[in-house]
Design an enzyme around this catalytic site. Structure first.
Site, PDB file in Angstrom:
ATOM      1  N   LYS A  82       0.975  -0.959   0.096  1.00  0.00           N
ATOM      2  CA  LYS A  82       0.027  -0.106   0.033  1.00  0.00           C
ATOM      3  C   LYS A  82       0.891   1.249  -0.097  1.00  0.00           C
ATOM      4  O   LYS A  82       1.629   1.334   0.770  1.00  0.00           O
ATOM      5  CB  LYS A  82      -0.838   0.143   1.260  1.00  0.00           C
ATOM      6  CG  LYS A  82      -1.874   1.284   1.271  1.00  0.00           C
ATOM      7  CD  LYS A  82      -2.828   1.098   2.090  1.00  0.00           C
ATOM      8  CE  LYS A  82      -2.360   1.482   3.349  1.00  0.00           C
ATOM      9  NZ  LYS A  82      -3.553   1.941   4.408  1.00  0.00           N
TER      10      LYS A  82
HETATM   11  C1  5RP Z   1      -3.003   5.030   8.504  1.00  0.00           C
HETATM   12  C2  5RP Z   1      -3.093   3.975   7.419  1.00  0.00           C
HETATM   13  C3  5RP Z   1      -4.414   4.308   6.449  1.00  0.00           C
HETATM   14  O1  5RP Z   1      -4.969   2.888   6.478  1.00  0.00           O
HETATM   15  C4  5RP Z   1      -4.124   4.691   5.396  1.00  0.00           C
HETATM   16  O2  5RP Z   1      -3.498   5.901   5.558  1.00  0.00           O
HETATM   17  C5  5RP Z   1      -5.355   4.938   4.439  1.00  0.00           C
HETATM   18  O3  5RP Z   1      -6.101   5.908   5.049  1.00  0.00           O
HETATM   19  P1  5RP Z   1      -6.159   7.352   4.453  1.00  0.00           P
HETATM   20  O4  5RP Z   1      -6.831   7.071   3.087  1.00  0.00           O
HETATM   21  O5  5RP Z   1      -6.929   8.181   5.411  1.00  0.00           O
HETATM   22  O6  5RP Z   1      -4.778   7.894   4.174  1.00  0.00           O
HETATM   23  O7  5RP Z   1      -2.373   3.564   7.040  1.00  0.00           O
HETATM   24  O8  5RP Z   1      -1.931   4.639   8.974  1.00  0.00           O
END
Ligand code: 5RP
Length: 294
Positions: free
Chosen positions: A205
């Site tokens: 991710k």
């Molecule tokens: C928080 C995360 C979140 O899962 C990731 O950032 C996705 O959330 P957003 O779309 O609000 O950024 O890893 O630590």
């Protein structure tokens, strides 16, 4: 170890050529993983579209109650029909979410810092593999801090989670964190999104950035894109559209869904791009129509 001085800048990503080792299983780079791993991956990535919409609401593990997530028991259920995966902590799931949603779970397993600390990069593995199995996790999410002070610990957390997950057929998702001192450049993301799968992550991710199609080409596992800070809905949908068009296998969105004027409509609009190949403009029209009718 290759001497760093002799390294030439990578430049030939063959972005027009599909991944060569698909081997009969539709999730990138997963041709040779175990059957159980494949069933969990197929609960994350839709077999028709090959992609996923994850709803991220794991922010509380270091931010406490976040705007839009004050009441998980109220804000999450209306969005469920429009997403594929719940990205959350075990505490949030057990206390606030029904076990009968039928959705896959991306279980947040790393932890160790709160926003009270200046440096968030020092984490540990906070969930045992036994509890991940007990939670029926479809994958385990580990934050990694490439380039930050806690880089080594975070990559060790990732490797230990990959090793434990392989034993039980549970994939690991490496989450690329962008520390305060890190610039969100293509160069940084190319480095981070290659290190993680090289260490064994099954999913990565990260964030959308310039040269993104080179990042997805060079990453041998599926990449899902985080939404990041709240944007106007049309801009967030354009980011989704660009990410998917440039090779992302999905979107893992939190704030841009649960802080939206209409979270269910926004999640549905993201799904139009991810699973129906809608353009950002079509998705935004969908959002406005759903919002009007809700
Ligand atoms: C928080 C995360 C979140 O899962 C990731 O950032 C996705 O959330 P957003 O779309 O609000 O950024 O890893 O630590």
């Amino acid at each position: 170890m290759a001497d760093v001085d002799g390294l030439k800048v990578a430049k030939d990503y063959h972005v027009d050529k599909p991944f060569a080792k698909q081997g009969g299983f539709y999730v990138k780079g997963m041709a040779d993983v175990d059957w159980g791993m494949k069933t969990r991956l197929s609960s994350i990535f839709n077999p028709e579209s090959g992609r996923t919409v994850m709803l991220a609401f794991d922010h509380g593990y270091f931010m406490g109650s976040t705007a839009g997530l004050e009441r998980l028991d109220l804000v999450i259920p209306p969005v469920l029909d429009h997403i594929d995966v719940l990205m959350a902590t075990r505490g949030a799931l057990r206390t606030c979410i029904s076990p009968s949603t039928g959705k896959a779970v991306a279980l947040r397993v790393s932890c160790g810092s709160s926003i009270l600390k200046d440096d968030l990069s020092h984490e540990v593995i906070g969930v045992s593999i036994e509890d991940a199995v007990r939670m029926n996790a479809a994958c385990m999410a580990v934050q990694t801090f490439v380039g930050a002070d806690g880089e080594k610990e975070s990559l060790d957390n990732l490797c230990k989670t990959v090793d434990a997950g392989i034993k039980y057929g549970i994939p690991t998702m490496g989450v690329v964190a962008v520390g305060k001192q890190m610039e969100r450049t293509g160069r940084f993301f190319k480095l981070a999104t290659r290190i993680l799968p090289e260490l064994g992550a099954h999913i990565v991710k990260t964030y959308y950035c310039e040269d993104f199609e080179e990042i997805t080409a060079a990453c041998p596992v599926p990449i899902v894109v985080a939404g990041g800070k709240k944007l106007p809905e049309n801009e967030a949908l354009t980011m989704c559209y660009r990410a998917i068009s440039e090779g992302a296998a999905g979107i893992d969105m939190g704030r841009n869904i649960f802080q939206s004027l209409d979270p269910a409509a926004m999640a549905g609009a993201v799904g139009m791009i991810v699973h129906k190949n809608a353009t950002d403009k079509e998705a935004y029209e969908y959002f406005l129509d759903m919002k009007k009718n809700n």
